[in-house]
Design an enzyme around this catalytic site. Structure first.
Site, PDB file in Angstrom:
ATOM      1  N   LYS A  77      91.924 -14.482  55.678  1.00 62.44           N
ATOM      2  CA  LYS A  77      93.346 -14.843  55.680  1.00 62.44           C
ATOM      3  C   LYS A  77      93.607 -15.718  54.470  1.00 62.44           C
ATOM      4  O   LYS A  77      92.702 -16.410  53.980  1.00 62.44           O
ATOM      5  CB  LYS A  77      93.667 -15.651  56.951  1.00 62.44           C
ATOM      6  CG  LYS A  77      95.118 -15.702  57.291  1.00 62.44           C
ATOM      7  CD  LYS A  77      95.564 -14.479  58.063  1.00 62.44           C
ATOM      8  CE  LYS A  77      97.057 -14.449  58.276  1.00 62.44           C
ATOM      9  NZ  LYS A  77      97.477 -13.256  59.009  1.00 62.44           N
ATOM     10  N   GLY A 182     108.922  -8.940  66.068  1.00 65.41           N
ATOM     11  CA  GLY A 182     109.778  -9.126  67.236  1.00 65.41           C
ATOM     12  C   GLY A 182     110.851  -8.055  67.374  1.00 65.41           C
ATOM     13  O   GLY A 182     111.068  -7.515  68.466  1.00 65.41           O
TER      14      GLY A 182
HETATM   15  P1  NAD Z   1     108.661 -12.537  60.013  1.00 67.44           P
HETATM   16  O1  NAD Z   1     108.729 -13.609  59.001  1.00 67.44           O
HETATM   17  O2  NAD Z   1     109.172 -11.186  59.710  1.00 67.44           O
HETATM   18  O3  NAD Z   1     109.421 -12.997  61.350  1.00 67.44           O
HETATM   19  C1  NAD Z   1     109.215 -14.224  61.951  1.00 67.44           C
HETATM   20  C2  NAD Z   1     110.478 -14.535  62.750  1.00 67.44           C
HETATM   21  O4  NAD Z   1     110.237 -15.715  63.495  1.00 67.44           O
HETATM   22  C3  NAD Z   1     111.722 -14.798  61.888  1.00 67.44           C
HETATM   23  O5  NAD Z   1     112.833 -14.161  62.465  1.00 67.44           O
HETATM   24  C4  NAD Z   1     111.880 -16.323  61.949  1.00 67.44           C
HETATM   25  O6  NAD Z   1     113.228 -16.712  61.840  1.00 67.44           O
HETATM   26  C5  NAD Z   1     111.361 -16.591  63.335  1.00 67.44           C
HETATM   27  N1  NAD Z   1     110.876 -17.943  63.593  1.00 67.44           N
HETATM   28  C6  NAD Z   1     110.197 -18.781  62.782  1.00 67.44           C
HETATM   29  N2  NAD Z   1     109.919 -19.931  63.418  1.00 67.44           N
HETATM   30  C7  NAD Z   1     110.458 -19.805  64.670  1.00 67.44           C
HETATM   31  C8  NAD Z   1     110.507 -20.639  65.799  1.00 67.44           C
HETATM   32  N3  NAD Z   1     109.925 -21.820  65.794  1.00 67.44           N
HETATM   33  N4  NAD Z   1     111.148 -20.174  66.923  1.00 67.44           N
HETATM   34  C9  NAD Z   1     111.707 -18.952  66.940  1.00 67.44           C
HETATM   35  N5  NAD Z   1     111.680 -18.121  65.889  1.00 67.44           N
HETATM   36  C10 NAD Z   1     111.061 -18.532  64.782  1.00 67.44           C
HETATM   37  O7  NAD Z   1     107.124 -12.504  60.478  1.00 67.44           O
HETATM   38  P2  NAD Z   1     106.376 -11.349  61.260  1.00 67.44           P
HETATM   39  O8  NAD Z   1     105.705 -10.470  60.297  1.00 67.44           O
HETATM   40  O9  NAD Z   1     107.279 -10.779  62.301  1.00 67.44           O
HETATM   41  O10 NAD Z   1     105.222 -12.191  61.972  1.00 67.44           O
HETATM   42  C11 NAD Z   1     105.466 -12.947  63.136  1.00 67.44           C
HETATM   43  C12 NAD Z   1     104.131 -13.323  63.750  1.00 67.44           C
HETATM   44  O11 NAD Z   1     103.400 -12.138  64.055  1.00 67.44           O
HETATM   45  C13 NAD Z   1     103.197 -14.145  62.876  1.00 67.44           C
HETATM   46  O12 NAD Z   1     102.437 -14.987  63.710  1.00 67.44           O
HETATM   47  C14 NAD Z   1     102.299 -13.107  62.245  1.00 67.44           C
HETATM   48  O13 NAD Z   1     101.058 -13.641  61.858  1.00 67.44           O
HETATM   49  C15 NAD Z   1     102.125 -12.171  63.422  1.00 67.44           C
HETATM   50  N6  NAD Z   1     101.721 -10.824  63.079  1.00 67.44           N
HETATM   51  C16 NAD Z   1     102.471 -10.051  62.242  1.00 67.44           C
HETATM   52  C17 NAD Z   1     102.094  -8.744  62.004  1.00 67.44           C
HETATM   53  C18 NAD Z   1     102.944  -7.806  61.184  1.00 67.44           C
HETATM   54  O14 NAD Z   1     102.661  -6.624  61.203  1.00 67.44           O
HETATM   55  N7  NAD Z   1     103.975  -8.270  60.501  1.00 67.44           N
HETATM   56  C19 NAD Z   1     100.921  -8.249  62.562  1.00 67.44           C
HETATM   57  C20 NAD Z   1     100.177  -9.058  63.414  1.00 67.44           C
HETATM   58  C21 NAD Z   1     100.593 -10.348  63.664  1.00 67.44           C
END
Ligand code: NAD
Length: 370
Positions: A77, A182
């Site tokens: 990472k 999400g």
């Molecule tokens: P992203 O930046 O697209 O979305 C994150 C969302 O969370 C945004 O809408 C942001 O406004 C919101 N957010 C931030 N802090 C917040 C809080 N305290 N309360 C509520 N909402 C909040 O990121 P993503 O790619 O969707 O990743 C989200 C999580 O999923 C991370 O932990 C990431 O490591 C994990 N993840 C992502 C993927 C992927 O394919 N993108 C894969 C595995 C895990």
């Protein structure tokens, strides 16, 4: 950046790099946790408050995730301490500088994570050639655009409901963090009959017991708005999503959002961890004692990295989706049946599955870790 690292163990870390370039404003870190199975894959997280500890814990989660998914990759990472909303030209300079700093370290293959996207990956490819999560027109499978992680999480939930006392049709769903993971999780789960009753992002939250319009919410977010701007429902404080009664609660934002001090607020039956490390160990135990099924992050959110590995191996989008569905269903079933049969937490069952594979690979390597 806080540079304190968690204690090392026999699995890793294999290598820790601290990166600094004041001319460009780069301060970052790469943790390569374990490469016994193959070169590590893991995303680059760009946020102002990242720490070395977060990086190391996420790298370990990638070791377990990649091994559990049966990918030919170890876990790593990277974090960069910066504002993800910085002007594009500055961001490009920062990421190109980051890429140049890891040019010769073939043990780490970067990918996207919070604060970085497919365009960032294209800059990195231009610098060093070694990257996953490229845009469509550069030979990539755009995993966030197709919703690879939300798609996988949905298949994990479809298996998990067989271990719960409710049906997916009509099940109330709450999503914390309406971003790449999400919003697609909401879209796919609602296609299967779930009803979205609450959602949040960094700026606020919205709730409607009669159901929110997922496509409208996605359009609002894609247009730069917040879920709290949704025309129907009740706008709430960001963290009020913890209190919304539902059958399925999906953390898809930051680490450690469910802790001992707030776990009692959740009123749900199933937690599908879209975010990485969203729940502390103690909180996960409390939830299990209350009969809540918790799908561990590195099982339920493996869709993105499976997609990335298929892209790296030259596969197609269709192959990626088929592989995600197959692996997520198989692993979720294995983890939940082992958990039930042996009376252990799903996370313990998942860790046993993943570490067994990592240790087997280590036993076949001349130097153990690599
Ligand atoms: P992203 O930046 O697209 O979305 C994150 C969302 O969370 C945004 O809408 C942001 O406004 C919101 N957010 C931030 N802090 C917040 C809080 N305290 N309360 C509520 N909402 C909040 O990121 P993503 O790619 O969707 O990743 C989200 C999580 O999923 C991370 O932990 C990431 O490591 C994990 N993840 C992502 C993927 C992927 O394919 N993108 C894969 C595995 C895990």
């Amino acid at each position: 950046m806080d540079l304190s690292l968690p204690r090392a163990d026999d699995l890793g870390p294999f290598r820790v790099l601290y990166l600094q370039n004041r001319a460009v404003g780069l301060e970052g870190m790469v943790v390569v946790d374990n490469v016994a199975i193959g070169p590590s894959i893991g995303g680059i997280r760009l946020a102002p408050d990242v720490t070395a500890e977060e990086c190391a814990r996420l790298a370990r989660a990638m070791t377990l995730k990649n091994a559990a998914a049966g990918l030919p990759h170890g876990g790593g990472k990277a974090v960069i301490a910066a504002d993800p909303g910085m002007p594009a030209r500055e961001k490009e300079r920062l990421l190109r500088c980051f890429a140049s700093s890891i040019r010769d370290d073939l043990s780490y293959i970067p990918g996207p994570d919070m604060g970085t996207d497919e365009t960032c990956m294209a800059w990195i490819r231009d610098e060093i050639g070694r990257v996953v999560g490229l845009p469509d027109d550069s030979g990539g499978i755009p995993l966030d655009e197709i919703g690879a992680t939300g798609f996988g999480l949905t298949h994990s939930v479809l298996v998990a409901v067989e271990y719960c006392d409710f049906e997916l049709a009509g099940a109330r769903l709450v999503i914390q963090g309406f971003g790449a993971v999400g919003k697609h999780a909401a879209r796919f789960l609602c296609q299967e009959g779930a009803v979205l009753v609450g959602a949040s992002d960094s700026r606020g939250a919205i709730s409607d017991p009669d159901g929110l319009d997922v496509e409208k919410l996605i359009r609002t977010k894609d247009g730069g708005g917040s879920v709290a701007d949704h025309p129907t429902g009740e706008a709430l404080d960001r963290d009020a999503v913890l209190d919304i009664e539902c059958e399925i609660w999906v953390p898809a934002a930051r680490p450690d959002v469910i802790r001992e001090d707030n776990v009692h607020r959740l009123k749900t039956r199933l937690i599908a961890q879209g975010a990485n490390i969203p729940c502390t160990e103690a909180a996960e135990r409390t939830l299990a004692e209350a009969g809540v099924v918790v799908l561990p992050d590195f099982i339920a959110n493996a869709g993105g990295v499976i997609c990335a590995a298929v892209e790296y191996a030259g596969g197609t989008r269709t192959q990626a989706l088929e592989t995600i569905e197959e692996k997520l269903r198989e692993n979720t079933g294995r983890v939940l049946s082992t958990s039930r049969d042996r009376g252990i937490l799903p996370r313990e069952a998942a860790e046993a599955l993943a570490t067994e594979r990592v240790r087997a690979a280590m036993s076949r390597r001349r130097w153990g870790l690599f």
